[in-house]
Design an enzyme around this catalytic site. Structure first.
Site, PDB file in Angstrom:
ATOM      1  N   ASP A 183      -2.499  -0.933  15.001  1.00  0.00           N
ATOM      2  CA  ASP A 183      -2.919   0.215  15.898  1.00  0.00           C
ATOM      3  C   ASP A 183      -2.836  -0.315  17.132  1.00  0.00           C
ATOM      4  O   ASP A 183      -2.814  -1.655  17.622  1.00  0.00           O
ATOM      5  CB  ASP A 183      -3.919   1.116  15.348  1.00  0.00           C
ATOM      6  N   SER A 184      -2.837   0.700  18.403  1.00  0.00           N
ATOM      7  CA  SER A 184      -2.887   0.424  19.748  1.00  0.00           C
ATOM      8  C   SER A 184      -4.119   0.082  20.185  1.00  0.00           C
ATOM      9  O   SER A 184      -4.562  -0.283  21.258  1.00  0.00           O
ATOM     10  CB  SER A 184      -2.251   1.435  20.458  1.00  0.00           C
ATOM     11  N   GLY A 185      -5.357   0.483  19.389  1.00  0.00           N
ATOM     12  CA  GLY A 185      -6.509   0.162  20.169  1.00  0.00           C
ATOM     13  C   GLY A 185      -7.177   1.521  20.784  1.00  0.00           C
ATOM     14  O   GLY A 185      -8.495   1.646  21.083  1.00  0.00           O
TER      15      GLY A 185
ATOM     16  N   GLN B 110       1.518  13.869  19.360  1.00  0.00           N
ATOM     17  CA  GLN B 110       0.014  14.477  19.669  1.00  0.00           C
ATOM     18  C   GLN B 110       0.056  16.071  19.792  1.00  0.00           C
ATOM     19  O   GLN B 110       1.041  16.636  19.716  1.00  0.00           O
ATOM     20  CB  GLN B 110      -0.678  13.894  21.019  1.00  0.00           C
TER      21      GLN B 110
ATOM     22  N   ASP C 114      -2.694   5.162   6.017  1.00  0.00           N
ATOM     23  CA  ASP C 114      -3.955   4.278   6.176  1.00  0.00           C
ATOM     24  C   ASP C 114      -5.144   4.811   5.961  1.00  0.00           C
ATOM     25  O   ASP C 114      -5.338   6.121   6.510  1.00  0.00           O
ATOM     26  CB  ASP C 114      -3.729   3.085   7.289  1.00  0.00           C
TER      27      ASP C 114
ATOM     28  N   CYS D 148      -6.375   2.104 -16.160  1.00  0.00           N
ATOM     29  CA  CYS D 148      -6.330   1.171 -15.005  1.00  0.00           C
ATOM     30  C   CYS D 148      -6.164  -0.128 -15.772  1.00  0.00           C
ATOM     31  O   CYS D 148      -7.143  -0.516 -16.331  1.00  0.00           O
ATOM     32  CB  CYS D 148      -7.376   1.491 -14.127  1.00  0.00           C
TER      33      CYS D 148
ATOM     34  N   CYS E   3      -6.805  -2.864 -13.389  1.00  0.00           N
ATOM     35  CA  CYS E   3      -7.286  -3.692 -12.456  1.00  0.00           C
ATOM     36  C   CYS E   3      -8.140  -4.773 -13.026  1.00  0.00           C
ATOM     37  O   CYS E   3      -8.762  -4.551 -14.171  1.00  0.00           O
ATOM     38  CB  CYS E   3      -8.009  -2.806 -11.414  1.00  0.00           C
TER      39      CYS E   3
ATOM     40  N   CYS F 283     -11.691  -2.943 -14.115  1.00  0.00           N
ATOM     41  CA  CYS F 283     -11.431  -2.173 -15.442  1.00  0.00           C
ATOM     42  C   CYS F 283     -11.076  -3.020 -16.556  1.00  0.00           C
ATOM     43  O   CYS F 283     -11.522  -2.914 -17.674  1.00  0.00           O
ATOM     44  CB  CYS F 283     -10.286  -1.240 -15.313  1.00  0.00           C
TER      45      CYS F 283
ATOM     46  N   HIS G 287     -10.836  -1.761  -7.681  1.00  0.00           N
ATOM     47  CA  HIS G 287     -10.279  -0.425  -8.404  1.00  0.00           C
ATOM     48  C   HIS G 287      -9.651   0.373  -7.522  1.00  0.00           C
ATOM     49  O   HIS G 287      -8.545   1.049  -7.801  1.00  0.00           O
ATOM     50  CB  HIS G 287     -11.383  -0.048  -9.167  1.00  0.00           C
TER      51      HIS G 287
HETATM   52 ZN   LIG Z   1      -9.236  -0.237 -12.246  1.00  0.00          ZN
END
Ligand SMILES: [Zn+2]
Length: 681
Positions: A94-96, A190, A267, A305, A307, A310, A336
């Site tokens: 990002d630009s800050g 904007q 994000d 899931c 992951c 899990c 997760h």
């Molecule tokens: Zn998971």
């Protein structure tokens, strides 16, 4: 020529959703995509290996933080962020700007840029379009963002327009500063919540040679409905052949809604942030791992899931880690949540490519707002949906803090607009009226306790009474309790029907009682100790036939929609129906007009507890004795209030004819409540 070679693969029919791919300096990415936030060149608590295992392909890093520490020299020396953190995938910086403009103080801004003081060493920095691009070049990100002026999305038109114009001038300077760097650069639309400005900004930026366009200034103060609306407004005016990035958004449902409106990139810190609080998104809805319902659970966190959390651990272990605030708990739950986000993005992409996004969207938008249905909590869930169910003159309303209530379409009024309905019901009515202790028998007979619930609505107050009864029953046993009769008055059953049909939004109605009230008009607790009845129709016609109350929870719609229920005449009739019995009336209104109407009707009037933005509410008593015995007695309205009333614009209700004004004034001035007080030094 775009530096990203963006290729649109498929656009959905009946939805703005699209699938695409583009090339960065560190490989290809596929959209829709989610970027975990690596503020300090690290996604909190994760290694690059765990990140990759969750499915992360591209990371976001914060220029503002990295500018201050370690500083551009470090990045120039080590050769950019990829080598620095050993991440070989793409990075967006990002630009800050967002951080600078979030600083409450210590910044000075002009056309050139913003000067601010470092929180690390106190040094003053200039963040301008040129210095921001300079820093992002040093970081060596694949995608850079222009510096924009971020303002609250609720900003008025003139302020939003000025910020937009400045952002446009800075956009051109950022492009010039980028020069022939191979790094891609995104412009930022904007315009706050103003249609004309958003359109103008999108149309201006699409003419400049950006490699993608972002929607900025959302997720900073607007409602969810506004966010969706303005996301749609902007994407409508963005070119098809560039990636679209909605900055800082959001929850899974937010992302689903934005993809539906044509956004490609996201994000957000939510996956890690919620993990830190013990909250996870699962195929069964959102689970809160601090809840002890998981203490003995041998199941995986989410059986669908794969992951690490899990695959390798039980809910009982994860609950334990969360309860003991162990870092590993946060780490595993973050893994997760990130895996959940990336899987959601992949599923959306697959459904778009297969031409089935719309049915996917319809299914997911109900799935994603659930909380644990196997272990339902009595706490209201933070549901977020955008086209809200309606019935008759009512629709479900989502408050800014995420709870559900009911809105009347014709008046626009929301029941319990600012407080969770259950909280308000407990605080204003059940607790103030000391309902629990009143239920306890003080003699062997223990005459029946009668509570009037004026304005059943979605049964928030009625259910609070029932929960209170059930708790007292569990604590003391039925022999110790007086029998309880709850009489609800309501002329329109649609709010309760709507709530009962959408119990997912209104956990308080998950109980057999509302169903029985809707179908039979009454309900009796299996212990026989409590009876709830509905008097369906106009309160003013019905109340003379109801059993005289001990307590009145006076919660009709506001004076705007139910003006008759707030007049001196109505309160006088209620007073007569109660007297000489000591009766207490509790209401949310603190309006002078309501209080004078009560006083003039003969009630003794005091201040009740505040709730939400209201500093006080109102309690009215039929007898001086019951007022004197109430623990809140010191807050009975005093001569000070009387002095304010004399100056008030609502001193005399409009319904009082001129010839009766003097008599009305005297009824207030000579009220025993004030006489008694002024005669006692
Ligand atoms: Zn998971």
């Amino acid at each position: 020529m775009s530096r990203l070679n963006f290729q649109l693969e498929k656009e959905s029919t009946g939805s703005g959703a699209r699938a695409a791919r583009f090339q960065t300096l560190h490989g290809e990415v596929q959209t829709p995509l989610f970027m975990p936030v690596g503020t300090q060149a690290t996604v909190k608590g994760q290694t690059i290996h765990t990140l990759k295992a969750t499915g992360a392909r591209i990371l976001l890093a914060n220029t503002y933080h990295l500018l201050l520490r370690p500083g551009p020299e470090v990045f120039r020396k080590v050769g950019g962020i990829h080598r620095f953190m050993n991440w070989d995938g793409p990075v967006l910086t990002d630009s800050g700007g967002f951080q600078i403009f979030s600083l409450p103080t210590s910044r000075r801004m002009n056309e050139d840029g913003a000067r601010f003081q470092s929180y690390v060493d106190g040094e003053v920095h200039l963040l301008s379009p040129e210095t921001s691009i300079g820093m992002q070049k040093a970081i060596g990100s694949d995608i850079m963002m222009v510096l924009d002026q971020c303002i609250p999305s609720t900003a008025p038109y003139a302020q939003a327009e000025a910020a937009m114009e400045l952002t446009h001038r800075w956009a051109k300077r950022s492009l010039a500063a980028r020069g022939d760097s191979p790094q891609a650069l995104f412009g930022i639309v904007q315009g706050a919540c103003h249609h004309a400005l958003r359109k103008k900004s999108a149309e201006f930026l699409r003419e400049l040679p950006f490699d993608g366009l972002a929607i900025g200034g959302l997720a900073v103060g607007e409602t969810h409905a506004e966010r969706s609306e303005f996301t749609g407004v902007v994407t409508e005016h963005l070119p098809r052949n560039l990636p679209r990035y909605l900055m800082g958004v959001g929850t899974p449902i937010d992302i689903l809604e934005a993809v539906h409106r044509g956004v490609d990139m996201f994000d957000c810190i939510i996956p890690s942030q919620l993990a830190q609080r013990g909250t996870v998104f699962t195929s069964q809805g959102k689970l809160h791992f601090r809840r002890s319902v998981y203490k003995f659970s041998d199941e995986p966190l989410d059986p669908t899931c794969d992951c690490q959390a899990c695959r390798e651990h039980s809910r009982a272990y994860l609950h334990h880690l969360v309860k003991t605030d162990e870092q590993l708990g946060w780490h595993l739950l973050s893994i997760h949540n990130l895996a959940f986000y990336h899987r959601l993005m992949r599923e959306m992409r697959a459904s778009i490519l297969q031409g089935g996004f719309l049915p996917f969207y319809e299914r997911k938008r109900t799935e994603l707002v659930r909380t644990d249905e196997v272990n339902p909590s009595v706490l209201p869930k933070k549901a977020r949906i955008f086209q809200l169910p309606r019935l008759g003159d009512y629709e479900i309303h989502q408050g800014p803090t995420g709870f559900s209530s009911i809105r009347q379409l014709s008046s626009g009024e929301v029941m319990h607009s600012v407080n969770r309905p259950e909280e308000e019901a407990n605080k204003l009515y059940v607790e103030q009226a000391r309902l629990a202790s009143r239920m306890i028998k003080t003699d062997t007979r223990g005459h029946e306790l009668v509570v009037w619930d004026v304005g059943l609505g979605a049964a928030s107050n009625a259910m609070a009474v029932i929960r209170c009864f059930e708790k007292e029953l569990a604590d003391h046993g039925s022999g110790a309790l007086r029998s309880l009769r709850l009489v609800s008055f309501e002329r329109d059953m649609d709010p309760l029907k709507l709530a009962a049909s959408k119990a997912g939004y209104f956990p308080h109605v998950r109980h057999g009682a509302p169903e029985s009230i809707l179908t039979k008009g009454h309900w009796t607790h299996r212990s026989g100790g409590m009876h709830w009845e509905l008097l369906h129709g106009d309160f003013l016609e019905l109340f003379p036939h109801a059993r005289p109350p001990d307590l009145i929870f006076y919660d009709p719609f506001s004076s705007k929609t139910d003006s008759l229920l707030w007049t001196r005449e109505t309160f006088a009739r209620i007073f007569q129906a109660c007297a000489p019995k000591p009766v207490e009336l509790y209401t949310y209104s603190a309006a002078t007009a309501a209080r004078v109407a009560l006083l003039s009707a003969g009630f003794f009037v005091g201040e009740g507890v505040g709730t939400g933005p209201k500093a006080t509410t109102t309690i009215a008593f039929t007898t001086a004795d019951s007022a004197a015995k109430h623990p809140l007695t010191p807050r009975l309205l005093t001569a000070d209030w009387l002095a304010r009333w004399r100056r008030s614009s609502s001193k005399i209700p409009a319904s009082i004819p001129p010839e009766a004004r003097f008599k009305f004034e005297q009824s207030i001035e000579m009220h025993p409540q004030f006489l008694a007080r002024s005669s006692c030094p």
